[in-house]
Each structure stands twice: as structure tokens, then as C-alpha cells.
Scaffold this active site. Structure first.
Site, short mmCIF file in Angstrom:
data_model
loop_
_atom_site.label_atom_id
_atom_site.label_comp_id
_atom_site.label_asym_id
_atom_site.label_seq_id
_atom_site.Cartn_x
_atom_site.Cartn_y
_atom_site.Cartn_z
N ARG C 256 -7.64 -4.56 17.18
CA ARG C 256 -7.50 -3.67 15.96
C ARG C 256 -8.26 -3.50 14.84
O ARG C 256 -8.23 -4.57 14.18
CB ARG C 256 -5.92 -3.99 15.64
CG ARG C 256 -5.02 -2.92 14.97
CD ARG C 256 -3.94 -3.39 14.44
NE ARG C 256 -4.19 -3.91 13.02
CZ ARG C 256 -3.49 -5.18 12.37
NH1 ARG C 256 -2.43 -5.42 13.07
NH2 ARG C 256 -3.76 -5.66 11.24
N HIS C 260 -2.69 -2.50 10.44
CA HIS C 260 -1.68 -2.11 11.47
C HIS C 260 -1.15 -0.56 11.50
O HIS C 260 -1.12 0.08 12.32
CB HIS C 260 -0.23 -3.21 11.22
CG HIS C 260 0.74 -2.88 12.18
ND1 HIS C 260 0.91 -2.64 13.47
CD2 HIS C 260 1.96 -2.13 11.58
CE1 HIS C 260 1.94 -2.44 13.83
NE2 HIS C 260 2.80 -1.93 12.97
N TYR C 269 -4.04 -10.93 5.37
CA TYR C 269 -3.72 -12.05 6.43
C TYR C 269 -4.90 -12.15 7.40
O TYR C 269 -4.82 -12.92 8.06
CB TYR C 269 -2.54 -11.85 7.17
CG TYR C 269 -2.44 -10.31 7.79
CD1 TYR C 269 -3.07 -9.91 8.93
CD2 TYR C 269 -1.71 -9.24 7.11
CE1 TYR C 269 -3.11 -8.76 9.38
CE2 TYR C 269 -1.58 -8.01 7.73
CZ TYR C 269 -2.24 -7.76 8.85
OH TYR C 269 -2.13 -6.37 9.29
#
Ligand code: TPP
Ligand code: TPP
Ligand code: MG
Ligand code: MG
Lengths: 347, 357, 357, 347
Positions: C256, C260, C269
Site C-alpha cells: 500500500r 490507508h 505508524y
């Protein structure tokens, strides 16, 4: 064998430097503050859920907790709500106090089985041998222009289930005090968080570890002509409606239910005994929403006090639409004002 | 061809249906004295089972789930555990539970429609019977997580059936046990049937043991009618768990020799020939043959032991039959630590209504 | 040692990150003309993605789930399907959906907060985007069951992420596909992250492909950034399904490259170095290198194609931006085929309230 | 592409020999008869669930169906309720009409997610492109001395959910007609079956394929002094109470709600406009049970008709106990009589 936990009661942990309390905080910050307080004072409290760890939750409710308390106290879970619910029940049965997060209201349905069949029943099932001291935190309700399934008001799914407590704060201070109470409660609590007002305003919330009672409705504003009863984000519209009604010389009492189950009906009944009129305001669909229970109690126990038919101002009996239309679904201040005026006209 | 992963699932069997070893069991599990004790326990369980069925047939017990044919698996699981471990049963593993201290009268109370059956005197921390299939597996995983977080050297052991292996909760338990490397043992007791649904209709998986691969657990298949294999399978899983090597899934191959419960009539869906063939592999006869061949058991002993079991179980049955129904307020008294006012008012009303009768 | 079962999971990769073959792809999937078409489709998708992100950033779209880096997987899945097959996406597989006929404006409508985005003009029978993770997998299995029962030669294909592979619904879909031998393909698109949770925290399983073993499905792992591997993996799974050989699970290894969704900030993160390294393996560059080496593509063509894509997408964006908000009664009009009287009364009240504004 | 099904409308299948209709049948036999009729006339109807095949269901509701229609029309499922619910939704979306069985009320909770998030929403989500014509049959309620989780009255979980229909018959004839209607309904229906009265009595139920309307309450007995409103197994106690009240010269009207959602409130309101008194009887726990919605509607729309406070006679706010105590939980005829008399005394 009895399971010993390494939890220490707050009293034993001695002096604790409370966080600075001279800065006003938002509702969601009050939630973080409550979890942090209780984690500091009770080692058996653990937080778990999707993205609650390093990410601090998608709403940042657990921001900083993992850094502060470690990854053994703040656990990211695999992506499965059944898992979260089942693990939470299992941990609680063995003496921990898990505070689980459902990422959004619309994702909690797979948790229903473990909540209804287990969390709510272990005490009665085992005649008190085992019980389930857990909290399920659920960001709740619409109005933030979120995608599908991120805006649901589904509290009615739980209010008919014996053995549960269902709580929903509507201010930073109540969010703090009620969450502390929920974590300390030896029985399971569903703690709904009205996400629309997560950051609506700030207030001073002393980080003093003082819990609020879990069976009390709050009278937020005194009045004599009509009682407006609401909970969660919708309390805002109730208060606004009271302001508007005041402009027309109508005195509205505003009650925040705060704990839906068990319901403090006495406070509502007492108010209605004075005003004779009641408008119930909630975000969920009308039919069989929790407002029905309040109206039913009025029909049973306050009939002679009622000067006008009970009014419910609620979401329509449809799913909350995607966000282009969602504000037309949510009960507006205007609808509350109209209902109150109808009640006054009827009397 | 590039290979991403390979897996092999071992099958354990030592004592064949004819009571002779097909392979030599490991020394540490095959101590004859211990095996004898466990055999006696298996006989005790079978006596309990048949007496319970009789009680139900004569209207003195509610629906009862028999354990006929599962004795080696159940007793072997119980034998592998320590008191401080946690057992999360489904609803027929009495053999394991008796070894952990659960009283037969408690089993009867539960199936007799009385919640006090779940208030085990020993062990206080074990989970009660669980009716919603396989949900207990996740509770066991949660318990194992608590043990791990608290650094307690304890293992959570749970059981589900072949049917239960299809349940999403079982997968969730297995997957979280793998993700958190929990001290967790998932026993899948494959007795061939989930009420009327045969094992092959549950899943396309060749073994049920391989359900564990989905969570990266250690997987094993054992002959669940062979006490030695059960003990060895459980020993491996418990050791792994205690050593921090993570969880296991063990499939126990056995057979449900009785109806699903006393409310079921298996003749509607199951071939009698299959049941007859299964009797040839049942766990007690083969172990009796073996013990007899070792000179450790004979007919005399069996008779005496049967009388002894019968007496002990009758004491339990009488305790159950003589138990008084709980008062109406029992319905209210264990719902909340701190019951709400409305509930207390309902309680008073119920008591008053009873008094008026 | 007796072995109950063994399993081997193959890994497919043909085109390496450097745009050269590490193995020769099967002839039938490697037709250069077709590969070129699919490459152009991948570029179209990437353009759409970046324009959508820009729309969100300028307040003209709600939360949007980007597909940056997934183009080979998505387009390859779409390419392997026939119109009459059924696609059950999660929420970012636009590449597959465009190939099935879904209009970019429909994607925008949906993320723009308008249900009409789900009213695909083509294909009418495909499932809409699904927000509750992995629930669509079970709907796809149900659709596959319908196809099988009706003897229709159709395959149901569904996608979930690495996170979604933990969801119990995925297991349920896999298990029922195995139990009923359904024409079903479960694509697990492993992009390394489920919001902030890394792949390794989801499960102890070595591969996500092996999730399929729990249901007895055919399992395969492929390089999801290699269009050839995606096409070959899908071809095998679709053929099995069409030949009545049952379902498959394919794990697509990709990454990815974006946050998100636009509501997320992955810097909180995720290590930037990891993202940088992932860019070296992304699917478009390597295919461009290969096509260029074949003399099938050059900068000129790319520029012209970019202009073309941009224009076509702008038409779609304008159609979206110009769409009128649905009237208030739309909330009521699609709930029941035959709406109850109370609901109609609420509808009238809502319309009247609107009129009063 | 539009999905063609091989279903033929009833008309096209031509002459069908209806089953013998001169033998009275039980409620559960009426359920079997309805499924068989519809399977005969509509090829897209399939039955699925645990043990519904060769075993004919643990209650025998599907007895004989697999032998008659084959194992492609009557499917045993793997043991997982999430699976059943999800497959059912998927099949329904592609043009089949699945009739799924939850083996017992207490096992349907894992189905909530697929019902609430999907079955109830596909039509609105896709603006009518896809919809979900499914029935979920659920043996419901207590009183049969069954084990834990086999005796739950959980209809309130669904009554607040838009897009669903919730039905509960109380006689063989209504079981037949309502189930036919449920299967033919293009939207999802939860069909609760009061298992306590599965075999309570028999009546003649012509196997004529005649469906009953899904939005109508049934007045089972006319009366003038008090309205007793109930549904499912509890209708029995309501009728018995009416008998007992008649002995005391009190004329009770008895209404079987039959379809909870959508509620035919008009029939109830009309009755209460004549009697002025209403006793609502249900098995589920009182708080936020579906009775609350009826009482709420009375408080909103019938207040001026009410001569006495509304009464609810319900299960206590506890889980239904294991069977040694369960009859003390279920509302008795006596409690209904008392409540009616209270209502009369109050007026
Ligand atoms: C969630 C749930 N669904 C259905 C049932 C009803 N039920 C009870 S036992 C059983 C079959 C269980 O089969 P299996 O898991 O193989 O265990 P066994 O009874 O054979 O030991 C079923 C379907 C239940 N108890 N819980
Ligand atoms: C049931 C459910 N729980 C939680 C969420 C919130 N959520 C949305 S996407 C996501 C992560 C999904 O990760 P993955 O499956 O890997 O797919 P990806 O987004 O990486 O494609 C989560 C937790 C959700 N949509 N549904
Ligand atoms: Mg079984
Ligand atoms: Mg992912």
C-alpha cells in the site's frame, strides 16, 4: 484455585500526580484521560482493539497510551470484531479489566453474540462464580461526513438485554466520570461515544479519578413548561431547542439520560410531573428506538401527569443515508422546537 | 517451481483397536500404573454417562449430551492438565472435567435445569459448559492472553467438535492464539457427526487438524480412542504452550456412539452399520485388552470397580435429586453485582407473587 | 512417523522488479498486445487514483481509499473474469471494476456520499463496495452457491486485504466454498498493512495463502506487483472453478504505497524507508521497462496516453461534480419494495419539511 | 447482464394437487406445508440451515422436504451461523429466495451483522439494483424445558432496524399464510416461530397457497372493556386471560400483533379508542422490549383515549432462567388478569 491478579486498588498505589487540570479538554481527550487514569491505578486494566496501539485509534482516543503503558497494556488486535469481543470476555473472566474498542458503531454487530450470550450472562450463569468486568467503547452516531457504516445509532440493540449497562456521555466531564465508572463496574458496560461532539467544545475536567454514578440522568437545564429528554450528540440539539424556546418565552427542562440502562426514570418522571409535557429526542430510527421505552414508562407511570401526548423527535425509520443527505436524517433543532410547541399547544 | 510454504501433519496412534501396540508409545506417558488409573476413570465416566441417560429417560433429567465413546479423549485431556490451567469445555467432556474436580452432581444440576451446576466447587476458574458452539474457544484464547500478559505459567485448553471446527469463533481463537503466541490448546474432537451432519459436509479440508495452519499453530491428528496417543498429543501441546512456543490444534479421531443428545434420534440419519463398526474401535475395550495382557486388570477387578463407581455416582445422583429448586429471587440475584432499583422492584414483586400462591 | 496430510503452497513470479523475467511466463497469458492493453489500463487507474486524492484534498470528495501500488493485482483480477462472473470487491479494487464496466463517476459518487454510486450501470449483478470488512466474501460464496445450484457456468471472485484475512467471514467463505465445492476465488490482497497494523500482527500463519487450507481450497501465493503472475494465478483459479474443481485462495503480495485512506496519516505508524523500498517493486515501472524493452512502449506514447486518460477522467469527474444531491425522499424510496404506511407518512413529513425551508 | 433464474411464477407451473386439507395440522406442520407449497411453485426457493436436510430439522419443520425436493433445494450447512446468514444474503442478491433456519433463537446472534448491515440494506445501498428476498426462520421463546440458549425472546434486536420485516404467527393458519407471504416478500423477513405452541393444537389449514398480509394485526376476540395486545406464544395467555376476565364480567378484546415490523398500529389504536385500556403482554424482558414501542405509540397517538395507564406484562428484566425456574419467568395468565383488573380499577 482462585486467579490472583496483579491489580492494585487505587488507594494502595498511593500518591499519584494528576495531570495538569487547568487546560480545558474535549470529550475525546476526556476519554483518553479517563483510560490513562485508570491504567495508572489499576494494573488489570488493558486496552485492546484495531489500531489502538501505535496509531492511537482512528479517532486518537488511545493516543499516547501504548507509549506510556507499553504494548502489553495496549494491544492491537487482528482485524476481527468477533475476536475482539471473545478475547475481551475471556480476559475479563480471568480477572482482567479489558477496555475494548469497536472502531465504529457499524462494526460492532459481530460482537453482539459474545456480548449477549456471554458478557451479559456469566455472572448469572455461574451463580456469581465468574463475572465479566469489561467495557466496550463504541464511537457512535452520524454527522461527521464519514463513509457508509460509520454513522450508526444502534444502542437499541442492547437495551433489551439483561445484564448489560449502556452508557452515553454528552460532555467532556461526563465522558470522564462515566468512563471511570464503567471501567470500575464489575459488570459489562457498553460505552457509546457520540463522535459528532468528540471535539465540539472544551471544558475543564479535573483529572482526579472521580467517577460519576452509572444510574443517574442529568438535568442540564431547569424548566417548567416542557421536558426535553435526550442522550449523546443529540443533547446539543435539545439544548439549542431550549434556547430557542426561551426566546419565545417557553421554559424547557433538558435532561441528558447519560445511562440508558439501567434507566433513571425517576428523574424524568419528576420533571414531567412538573412540566406535563415530554419531547424525547434521539438519533436512532424511531420505531423501537430507546425513546420508546421512555415513552412507555410515561404511559405506564406518568399518565396522570401528562398534559399532552408524548412526542418523539428521532431519526426516520430508514438507514442513515450517505453523507450528502445525512443532515436531513438527523433530528434538527427545528424539529425539536416544533415538537415542543406542538406539545404546548396540545395541553 | 518456487515454494512459499510446506506443511506436514503427523498422525499419532500407539494402541490399535485390538489392544496391541502398532507403535511403541513414549516412555514418559506409558507408565502402567498411571494408565490403569486413567482406565478406571474412563470406566467411571461411562457408568456416569449411562446412569445419566437413564435418569433422562425416566423424566428425572432434562436433555443430556452423552459422552459414550469419547472417554479416552476426554480423560486424556484432563490428565494432561494442571489444576491452575484453564479448561473451557463444550458440553460433553465430563471425563476431563471430573479429573479437574467438577462433581458429577454439578453436571446433573446443569442438565437438570439449574444454574448452580455451573458454580463448580473446584476448579473455581474453569469455564462452565458452553452451549453456543465454539464460543468458548475464544474465551479460552482470551484467558490465555491474560495468562501471558500476567506472566502466569498456565495453559488454556478448549474443546470443540467436528461441527464446531466450522464455527468462525474457532478460527478466531486459532488465529489470535497464533498472532499473540498464546499458551493455548484447541482440541477438535472429531466424533464424525454434528447432530445429523457428517464430518465431510462440514468442510473440504482433508483433516480438521489443518484448521490450525490458518493461524500458524502446531497441528496434530491423533487417534482419540487410543489413550496413549491422546496423552502424547496433549503432552506435546502442553509443553509447547508452557515453553512459550505457542498454541496447538489437535484433532482427536473418535466416534459418537450415542445419539447427539437424549433429544435426538440418530437412526433418522445414520447408518447402524457405521455405528456397529465404530464399536469395534471404541476406547475402553482396547485398553482393557492391553491392561489384561499386562496382568494389571481382570474381571474381578472390573466387577468390584463397577460396584464402587455405581455407589459413588448414586450418591451424586441423590444429591442432585434432593436439591431444592432455587427460590424465585435467584433469577434476579446474580445478574449484576449492584442490581438497579427497577430490577429490585421486579424482584420484590416476584417474591410477593410466589408468596401469594 | 505417520503423516496425516502434507501441503505445499506455490509462489508465482515471472517479471522481477527490474522489468526482466525471473522465469518464463506461460504463453497463453503473455500475449504482448494484451499485456500492453492491461498496462494502459493500469496507467488509467493510477491517474484516476491521483485525481481522486486531489479531489478529496480540495474538499470535493469524502474519504477516499486509494489503490496506489495495487494496479497489477486489480487489473489482473479484472482481466481474468468474464462479464457474467460476479465480482465482490472490498473498497479499493477500482482497477478490476473498471474492467468490468463500472464507471469512474460511480466510484466518485460513492465516496462523495451518494448511494447512486452503487447503482452500477454495468455490471448490474456485481456487488457494490463493501465497508464491513470481508463480509462480501461470504456474499460471494453465497452467489457461487446460487450459480452452482442453477448450473450456471459462472465464477464468484472476491477480494479482501491482509487485515481482512483475519476476519471470521473470510474463513466462513473459504470453508463453505470447500464444503460445497463452489466456483469461488478468494483473493487476499496482502499490501502489508491494515491501517496501522502490520501483516505480521494479523496472524501467525507464514503465508496468507494457507488460510485456504482450513477449508481444503487450492492455495497459491503470487507476486501481486507482477501482472504476469497475477494473470497466471487467476487463470488457474478461474479454470479450476469453471471445471468444477472447487475454490481457490490466492494471496497477492503487494504494497500500500498511499495512506490507508485520505483520512489516515501513515507517517504515524510506518517507516518511510519501508515505503521507499516498496516503490522499487511497484508494478507499473517494471512493466513499463519490459514493454519498452519489447519495443512496445515509449515516452511519447506514455505522454499521449496520459493526456487521453486525463481527459476521460475529467469528463467523469465533471459528471460527478455536476450531479445534483438526491431529494430528501430518496432516503425512503429504496428501503422496501412495498413501503409500510408509517414510513410513507414520515416521507411526506420530510418532503413537507424540505418545502418549508 | 441480468441474472436469469429458473424460477417459474406459480401461474405457469399449472395445476398443482394441493395436499389433503381435511386433516387438522399443528403450527409446525403448517410451516412445513407452507415451505413445501412455495418450493413446488417457485424453483428459486431453497431451504438451508443446520440439520434441515435428512434430519428434517431438530424440530422437524423441514421434515420430508429434502426427500421431496432434493439436496439441491434443501441444504445442510456447515455449523456456523455467520456462514448461514452470509450465504443466504449472497444467494438472495443473485435472484434466489433462500429460507434459512436458525436452529434456535439463542444461536442467531452471529447472524445480526449480515442481517443488519446487508440484508436490510442492499436495496437502499444500491438504489434498488440489488435486493435481498430472504426469510430467516427462528424457533423462538421459552417454555419447553430446553437447555440454556434455547428459550430466548430476542425480537427487539431487530425491530429498530430499518429495512426488515419481523413476523411471528400464533396459530397454524397464520403460520401458513404469513410464511407464504414472507417467502414471497421481496425484502428480508425475520420469521419467529413460537416453539412452545408448535404442537399445542391443530386446526384445518387449507393448502391453497393463500398468503396473509404482512402488515396487519389480528383481532382474535372482540371486547369492550380492555384491549390485550400480544404476539407469538403469549397470545395463548392473553386468550386465557380474556376467558377468565369474562367470568368476572369483563369483556377483553384480544389482538395478535402477528407482524411486529411494520406495526399495524391503527388496529390497536382503534381498539383502545373503544376500550380505553391496554395491557401489552410479551415474553421478552420488559425494558426496551417491543411492547415499549406499542406503549409509546399509545402515549403519542392515543393519549386522549386512554382511561388508565398502559400496562406491560412481560418477562422480567433478567435472562430466562434454566428450565427449573423458567415458568416463573414467563408471564402467566394470572399476571395478565391482574394487570387488566388494575387497568379497570384505575379508570
Ligand atoms: C451456535 C450454535 N448453533 C447451533 C447449535 C445447536 N447444536 C448443538 S450441538 C450441535 C452439533 C455439534 O456438533 P459437534 O461440534 O461435532 O460436536 P458434538 O456434539 O458432535 O460433540 C448443534 C448444531 C448450538 N448449540 N450453537
Ligand atoms: C468490520 C470492520 N471493522 C473495521 C473496519 C475499519 N477498517 C476499514 S479498512 C481497515 C483495514 C483493512 O485492512 P486490509 O484488510 O489489510 O485492507 P486494505 O485496506 O489494506 O486494503 C479497517 C480496520 C471496517 N471497515 N470493518
Ligand atoms: Mg461431532
Ligand atoms: Mg492491507
Amino acid at each position: 484455585m482462585n486467579v490472583a491478579t496483579n491489580a492494585k486498588p487505587a488507594a494502595e498505589t498511593g500518591a499519584d500526580t494528576a495531570a495538569k487540570t487547568d487546560t480545558p479538554i474535549t470529550l475525546i481527550e476526556a476519554i483518553t484521560q479517563a483510560m490513562a487514569w485508570e491504567m495508572r491505578h489499576d494494573d488489570s486494566v488493558v486496552v485492546l482493539g484495531e489500531d489502538v496501539g501505535v496509531n492511537g485509534g482512528v479517532f486518537r482516543a488511545t493516543a499516547g497510551l501504548q507509549a506510556r503503558f507499553g504494548s502489553e497494556r495496549v494491544l492491537d488486535t487482528p482485524l476481527d470484531e468477533t475476536t475482539i469481543a471473545g478475547l475481551t470476555v475471556g480476559m475479563a473472566l480471568q480477572g482482567m479489566k479489558p477496555v475494548a474498542e469497536a472502531q465504529f458503531d457499524g462494526f460492532m454487530y459481530p460482537m453482539v453474540d459474545h456480548i449477549v450470550c456471554h458478557a451479559a450472562r456469566f455472572r448469572t450463569r455461574t451463580r456469581g462464580r465468574l463475572h465479566c468486568p469489561m467495557v466496550l467503547r463504541v464511537p457512535w452516531g452520524g454527522g461527521i461526513r464519514a463513509p457508509e457504516h460509520h454513522s450508526e445509532a444502534n444502542e437499541a440493540i442492547f437495551t433489551n438485554v439483561p445484564g448489560l449497562r449502556v452508557v452515553m456521555p454528552s460532555s467532556p466531564a461526563r465522558a470522564y466520570g462515566l468512563l471511570l465508572a464503567a471501567i470500575r463496574e464489575p459488570d459489562p458496560v457498553i460505552y457509546f461515544e457520540p463522535k459528532r461532539i468528540y471535539r465540539q467544545y472544551k471544558e475543564l475536567v479535573p483529572d482526579d479519578g472521580e467517577a460519576l454514578p452509572l444510574d443517574v440522568c442529568y438535568v442540564l437545564r431547569d424548566g417548567t413548561d416542557v421536558t426535553l429528554v435526550s442522550w449523546g450528540a443529540q443533547v446539543k440539539e435539545a439544548l439549542e431547542a431550549a434556547d430557542r424556546l426561551a426566546e419565545d418565552g417557553i421554559s424547557a427542562e433538558v435532561i441528558d439520560v447519560a445511562t440508558l440502562k439501567p434507566l433513571d426514570f425517576d428523574t424524568i418522571a419528576e420533571s414531567v410531573s412538573r412540566t406535563g409535557r415530554c419531547v424525547i429526542v434521539h438519533e436512532a430510527a424511531k420505531t423501537a428506538g430507546f425513546g420508546a421505552e421512555i415513552a412507555a414508562r410515561l404511559a405506564e407511570e406518568s399518565m396522570y401527569d401528562l398534559l399532552a401526548p408524548v412526542e418523539r423527535v428521532t431519526g426516520y425509520d430508514t438507514h442513515i443515508p450517505l453523507f450528502r443527505l445525512e443532515m436531513k436524517y438527523l433530528p434538527s433543532t427545528e424539529r425539536v422546537v416544533e415538537a415542543a410547541k406542538r406539545a404546548l399547544a396540545a395541553g | 517451481m518456487t515454494v512459499a510454504a510446506t506443511f506436514e501433519i503427523e498422525y499419532l496412534q500407539y494402541l490399535g483397536p485390538d489392544g496391541r501396540f502398532v507403535a511403541e508409545p513414549p516412555k514418559d506417558i506409558a507408565d502402567p500404573g498411571r494408565i490403569l488409573e486413567l482406565f478406571k476413570q474412563m470406566l467411571f465416566v461411562r457408568t456416569f454417562d449411562s446412569k445419566s441417560i437413564a435418569l433422562q429417560r425416566t423424566g428425572k433429567l432434562g436433555t443430556y449430551a452423552a459422552c459414550l465413546g469419547h472417554e479416552a479423549t476426554h480423560v486424556g485431556i484432563g490428565a494432561a492438565m494442571r489444576p491452575e490451567d484453564l479448561f473451557a469445555p463444550s458440553y460433553r467432556e465430563y471425563g476431563a472435567q471430573f479429573m479437574r474436580g467438577v462433581h458429577p452432581r454439578e453436571v446433573l444440576m446443569y442438565w437438570g435445569g439449574d444454574e448452580r451446576g455451573n458454580d463448580f466447587e473446584i476448579p473455581r476458574h474453569d469455564l462452565p459448559w458452553c452451549v453456543p458452539i465454539a464460543t468458548q474457544c475464544l474465551h479460552a484464547a482470551g484467558a490465555a492472553l491474560a495468562f501471558k500478559l500476567r506472566n502466569e505459567p498456565r495453559v488454556a485448553v478448549t474443546c470443540c467438535g467436528d461441527g464446531g471446527s466450522s464455527k468462525t469463533d474457532t478460527y478466531a481463537a486459532i488465529n489470535s492464539a497464533g498472532a499473540y503466541e498464546l499458551p493455548f490448546v484447541q482440541c477438535i474432537i472429531n466424533n464424525g457427526w454434528a447432530i445429523s451432519v457428517p464430518r465431510k459436509a462440514q468442510t473440504g479440508a482433508k483433516t480438521l487438524a489443518q484448521k490450525g495452519l490458518a493461524g500458524g499453530l502446531h497441528c496434530l491428528q491423533v487417534d482419540g480412542n487410543d489413550l496413549f496417543a491422546v496423552l502424547e498429543g496433549m503432552r506435546r501441546a502442553m509443553e509447547r504452550a508452557r515453553n512459550g512456543e505457542g498454541g496447538s490444534v489437535i484433532e482427536f479421531m473418535t466416534y459418537r456412539l450415542h445419539d447427539h443428545t437424549t433429544a435426538d434420534d440418530a437412526r433418522r440419519y445414520r447408518d447402524e452399520a457405521e455405528v456397529k463398526a465404530a464399536w469395534d474401535k471404541e476406547p475402553i475395550a482396547r485398553l482393557r485388552t492391553w491392561l489384561t495382557a499386562q496382568g494389571l486388570w481382570d474381571e474381578e477387578q472390573e466387577k468390584a470397580w463397577a460396584v464402587d463407581c455405581g455407589k459413588r455416582i448414586d450418591v451424586e445422583i441423590n444429591a442432585y435429586l434432593e436439591s431444592k429448586v432455587q427460590p424465585v429471587e435467584a433469577m434476579f440475584d446474580y445478574l449484576y453485582a449492584d442490581p438497579p432499583a427497577d430490577l429490585l422492584a421486579q424482584r420484590e414483586a416476584a417474591i410477593a407473587r410466589e408468596a401469594r400462591r
